[in-house]
Scaffold this active site. Structure first.
Site, short mmCIF file in Angstrom:
data_model
loop_
_atom_site.label_atom_id
_atom_site.label_comp_id
_atom_site.label_asym_id
_atom_site.label_seq_id
_atom_site.Cartn_x
_atom_site.Cartn_y
_atom_site.Cartn_z
N ARG A 10 0.85 -1.19 0.00
CA ARG A 10 0.00 0.00 0.00
C ARG A 10 0.89 1.24 0.00
O ARG A 10 2.12 1.15 0.10
CB ARG A 10 -1.02 0.00 1.14
CG ARG A 10 -0.64 -0.60 2.45
CD ARG A 10 0.49 0.07 3.18
NE ARG A 10 0.25 1.50 3.34
CZ ARG A 10 1.15 2.40 3.58
NH1 ARG A 10 2.44 2.06 3.68
NH2 ARG A 10 0.86 3.66 3.71
N ASP A 22 -2.03 10.93 -2.01
CA ASP A 22 -2.44 9.91 -2.99
C ASP A 22 -2.77 10.54 -4.33
O ASP A 22 -2.71 9.88 -5.37
CB ASP A 22 -3.64 9.12 -2.46
CG ASP A 22 -3.17 8.16 -1.38
OD1 ASP A 22 -3.01 8.60 -0.24
OD2 ASP A 22 -2.89 6.99 -1.72
N LYS A 57 -4.62 9.95 3.24
CA LYS A 57 -5.27 9.07 4.20
C LYS A 57 -6.30 9.81 5.05
O LYS A 57 -6.06 10.94 5.49
CB LYS A 57 -4.19 8.45 5.10
CG LYS A 57 -4.66 7.49 6.16
CD LYS A 57 -5.58 6.40 5.67
CE LYS A 57 -5.01 5.56 4.56
NZ LYS A 57 -6.02 4.71 3.90
#
Ligand code: MRU
Length: 381
Positions: free
Chosen positions: A83, A274, A285
């Site tokens: 991840r 991201d 996040k």
């Protein structure tokens, strides 16, 4: 261009791949030795297999997942065994290269149809991290570059591209680290959220790359790591990664961030991303937005560290960023373990949130430290 019978061609391409692999591994080992950097690689290609450090087992167990087929790489991305935006991109590229090796077609057109289907499988894994789509486009670029190649040559080129994406990611992180470290003064106490470290990239990290570079420069720093509910990337991964490198870290629950800021214990916040939209809005996040608002309320600079592969100028602002929603099980049970909520309770579990550009002091990229307003112009293709 390689010439010969198909079986000879396959043999020479296989030998080329083995030599390229050896060169890359040994130059990487030398570089790591020189830097005193001991972290186990997040993702690597070895002997025709994609090897992943299984992050779902950390910090309890250090386990390597050996993926021999596309399905296991796809499943590792979905289940968060690997991840972090840049790491997802690198892993997908390796997964595509792996898929390419197993396609038994002699015609390039039939091969291309099959590999594009593999690309679609990866595009379907996680929607928010744009690095995934960026890496898939790079791999597709290999198919479209107009070479009149044989299938084994395209397979070899796809692997070379995946290895280049991996190498470049580490190089970008190191540059981000160097540039970001100029913002860190000796004695700084730094708050971070989630894990934007070596584990979230091909190596070194983005937000933790900044921390790592400042530490390597001899600055005495201290990191406060938010635990990052519900999947606990801060507690399980950031705390582990920093402790492995001997960088001082204190773990806090997400709820403590406001208190440590109010107590004057934080000098600067730095997080990863991201996806960064053209106007400088940042998806990261879940919980990042709360940290940014708190930082602004306490007059603390809030930085985002991310490579250019995270910047998406085709998305005008944060409202257009797709936000992944994950299973409620992540919230109702602790790390797949004991239940901490009544069975059957309704859960809302977005994996990411958007921090509006007005809360972001600066974005640390390999091109320099930019204000959110400079993103569109700098990265317009
Ligand atoms: O759900 P995850 O663990 O993939 O989310 C990771 C993050 O949000 C990171 O902060 C982000 O990907 C940046 S990693 C350099």
């Amino acid at each position: 261009m390689l010439r010969g019978t198909p079986s000879r061609l396959r043999a020479s391409v296989a030998s080329l791949l083995r030599t390229a692999e050896k060169d890359i591994v040994s130059s990487r080992e030398k570089e790591d030795e020189r830097k005193g950097f001991t972290m186990i690689p997040t993702v690597e290609w070895k002997d025709g297999v994609v090897r992943l450090l299984d992050q779902s087992q950390l910090p309890g167990r250090v386990e390597i997942l050996e993926c021999q087929d596309v399905e296991s790489v796809v499943s590792a991305i979905r289940s968060l065994q690997v991840r972090g935006a840049p790491a997802i991109g690198v892993t997908a590229a390796m997964g595509i290269a792996l898929g390419a090796q197993s396609i038994l077609e002699n015609e390039v057109s039939a091969f291309t149809r099959k590999i594009l289907a593999v690309c679609r499988q990866f595009a379907d894994t996680r929607p928010t991290a744009v690095n995934l789509f960026w890496a898939i486009e790079r791999m597709k670029g290999v198919l479209q570059d107009g070479c009149h190649c044989t299938v084994p040559e395209v397979q070899s080129r796809l692997l070379q591209e995946a290895l280049a994406i991996q190498r470049e990611d580490v190089a970008r992180c190191k540059t981000i680290g160097r540039r970001g470290a100029t913002l860190i003064k000796d004695g700084y106490r730094i708050l971070t959220h989630c894990n934007a470290g070596a584990l979230a990239t091909a190596g070194y990290g983005t937000a933790l790359g900044v921390v790592r570079a400042a530490w390597e420069q001899g600055k005495k720093i201290h990191v406060f790591a938010d635990e990052t509910r519900p999947v606990l990337q801060g507690a399980r991964l950031t705390a582990w990664e920093l402790m492995e490198d001997g960088i001082p870290v204190t773990l806090i629950t997400d709820n403590v961030a406001g208190t440590v800021m109010r107590q004057g214990k934080i000098d600067l916040c730095v997080v990863g991303a991201d996806r960064i939209a053209a106007n400088g809005d940042v998806a990261n996040k879940i919980g990042t937005y709360s940290v940014a608002v708190l930082a602004k309320a306490h007059g603390i600079p809030f930085y985002v560290a991310a490579p250019s592969s995270t910047i998406d100028v085709a998305t005008p602002d944060g409202s257009a960023i797709p936000i992944e929603e994950r299973s409620g099980d992540e919230v109702t049970a602790l790390n797949g373990g004991p239940w901490i909520a009544p069975k059957g309770v309704a859960v809302f579990n977005p994996a990411f949130d958007v921090t509006p550009a007005e809360y972001v002091t600066g974005i640390i990229t390999e091109e320099g430290v930019l204000s959110p307003g400079q993103i569109a112009e700098k990265f317009q293709s």
